[in-house]
Design a protein around this motif. Structure first.
Motif, mmCIF file in Angstrom:
data_model
loop_
_atom_site.group_PDB
_atom_site.id
_atom_site.type_symbol
_atom_site.label_atom_id
_atom_site.label_comp_id
_atom_site.label_asym_id
_atom_site.label_seq_id
_atom_site.Cartn_x
_atom_site.Cartn_y
_atom_site.Cartn_z
ATOM 1 N N GLN A 1 0.839 -1.207 0.000
ATOM 2 C CA GLN A 1 0.000 0.000 0.000
ATOM 3 C C GLN A 1 0.868 1.249 0.000
ATOM 4 O O GLN A 1 0.453 2.302 -0.445
ATOM 5 N N ASP B 1 -0.680 1.208 -5.627
ATOM 6 C CA ASP B 1 -0.540 2.280 -6.614
ATOM 7 C C ASP B 1 0.357 1.732 -7.734
ATOM 8 O O ASP B 1 1.587 1.689 -7.606
ATOM 9 N N ASN C 1 -7.039 3.505 0.826
ATOM 10 C CA ASN C 1 -6.416 3.759 -0.484
ATOM 11 C C ASN C 1 -7.431 4.252 -1.502
ATOM 12 O O ASN C 1 -7.257 4.080 -2.711
ATOM 13 N N ILE D 1 -6.257 6.461 -4.536
ATOM 14 C CA ILE D 1 -5.545 5.750 -5.609
ATOM 15 C C ILE D 1 -6.507 4.883 -6.409
ATOM 16 O O ILE D 1 -6.443 4.832 -7.637
ATOM 17 N N GLN E 1 -8.219 6.978 -8.831
ATOM 18 C CA GLN E 1 -7.339 7.404 -9.907
ATOM 19 C C GLN E 1 -7.087 6.300 -10.935
ATOM 20 O O GLN E 1 -7.073 6.548 -12.119
ATOM 21 N N GLN E 2 -6.867 5.067 -10.455
ATOM 22 C CA GLN E 2 -6.440 4.026 -11.405
ATOM 23 C C GLN E 2 -7.545 3.050 -11.813
ATOM 24 O O GLN E 2 -7.334 2.229 -12.700
#
Ligand SMILES: *Cc1c(COP(=O)(O)O)cnc(C)c1O
Length: 379
Positions: free
Chosen positions: A122, A152, A282, A285, A288-289
């Motif tokens: 993480q 990430d 998380n 992230i 975002q992904q």
């Protein structure tokens, strides 16, 4: 091309001999040659099979990669990646991942002199302390099974590139509909196609997707030399599954969101693990992904006795108690005694996987029925 169009057309060419719109199941072991060496590109079906080739092209397309390779299971795909290594090589891998991957690493590959460092990915920087001259590969899984932690990918990839390491990402939980690790810098994407890609709980299969032709040549050599190839019928089933991946995933995501929020407000439910929550550690992230958060959810009951977990696990009627995930039907699973039993209890507890943890694969049934079922089971 947009995702939905790609899912339906990936790998599909009309069959050259008849024009059949669906790739035929080439149920054959060998191909007749006109004269020695005079053939149509197909010699022996462990090395070449048209149904498998169509699926491999589809795998590449839906993961935004150049090359796809199909294997007889997800574990066989992982095994092929490990065969790139030599005795003395070291691997950095996630401390929270599919139990079968952990078993393959510790029980099979350690014996051949490969060393594994299990780290909490993480924070990508946690890996840095383990990189040395022998390190060759980073293996990660995101979201992780079963704790739904997020790695990430771009940050891990930056560390891999800076140190000349290969990065392989197990993308099984997200599926290519929600996340494409190659776009974020991974070298290899691995899937258990048994799960969302097949999507109907009727086939065991795995795949690898990559961009580098030299890496593809090495992995193709391993695929044909070691022989863990899927049969043509299984390839046909996955080709068919991929055509509806986008529609299924949309519903998995919608239902997952409803079930996760419902669980969270239930007075008898403790921690709920789902990356779509704003306060998931998380979440930023994940947002975002990933293009959505999927239908995989784990949770603990406030009464964290194993007996109470067993009672709930045995009481659902729509959710079936079974290992596996990613099919159209909802499944409920007890990681400690089922999917993750191959990880020693101390290791599990150390990584936050309690005996009372319950994992759901939320299917594409009506969400109200799923919630009613969990309501009667939790009581
Ligand atoms: C199921 C699974 C595997 C193993 O795949 P098989 O098809 O069962 O061999 C690997 N990784 C993850 C995340 C899985 O869920």
């Amino acid at each position: 091309m947009k995702l939905a169009t790609k899912m339906i057309h990936a790998g599909a060419e009309p069959d050259p001999s008849t024009g059949a719109i669906m790739t035929p199941i080439y149920q054959t072991s060998t191909f007749v040659q006109a004269a020695p060496g005079d053939h149509k590109g197909f010699e022996y079906a462990r090395s070449q099979n048209p149904t498998r080739f169509a699926l491999e092209a589809a795998y590449a397309e839906i993961e935004n990669g150049k090359f796809g390779l199909a294997f007889s299971s997800g574990v066989a795909a992982t095994d092929a990646v490990m065969k790139l290594l030599q005795p003395g090589d070291e691997v950095i891998c996630a401390n929270d991942m599919y139990g079968g991957t952990y078993r393959l690493f510790t029980k099979v590959y350690e014996k051949f002199g490969i060393r594994f460092h299990y780290v909490n990915m993480q924070q990508a920087d946690n890996m840095k302390a383990h990189v040395n001259a022998n390190t060759k590969l980073i293996w990660t899984e995101t979201p992780t099974n079963p704790l739904m932690n997020i790695t990430d990918i771009a940050a891990v990839s930056a560390i891999a590139k800076a140190n000349g390491l290969l990065l392989c990402v197990d993308n099984t939980f997200a599926s290519p509909y929600l996340q494409n690790p190659l776009d974020l810098g991974a070298d290899i994407v691995m899937h258990s196609a048994t799960k969302y890609l097949g999507g109907h709980s009727d086939v065991i299969q795995g795949c690898l997707v990559m961009n580098d032709p030299a890496l593809k040549d090495q992995l193709y050599f391993i695929q044909k030399s070691c022989g863990a190839v899927p049969g043509p019928m299984d390839c046909f089933l996955v080709l068919r599954g991929i055509k509806t991946l986008h529609v299924r995933m949309q519903r998995h995501c919608e239902n997952g969101e409803k079930v996760a929020h419902w669980l969270r407000q239930h007075p008898k439910v403790g921690q709920v693990y789902w990356p779509g929550f704003d306060d998931h550690p998380n979440h930023a992230i994940a947002k975002q992904q990933m293009r959505g958060y999927g239908g995989m959810i784990s949770f603990e009951l406030k009464n964290d006795s194993i007996e109470e977990a067993r009672r709930v696990l045995s009481s659902t009627k729509v959710f079936s108690l079974a290992e596996s995930l990613g099919g159209v039907e909802s499944l409920i699973n007890h990681p400690a005694s089922m999917t993750h039993a191959s990880i020693p209890r101390e290791e599990r507890l150390k990584n936050g996987l309690s005996d009372a943890l319950i994992r759901l694969s939320v299917g594409i049934e009506d969400a109200d029925d799923l919630i009613d079922d969990l309501a009667q089971a939790i009581g």
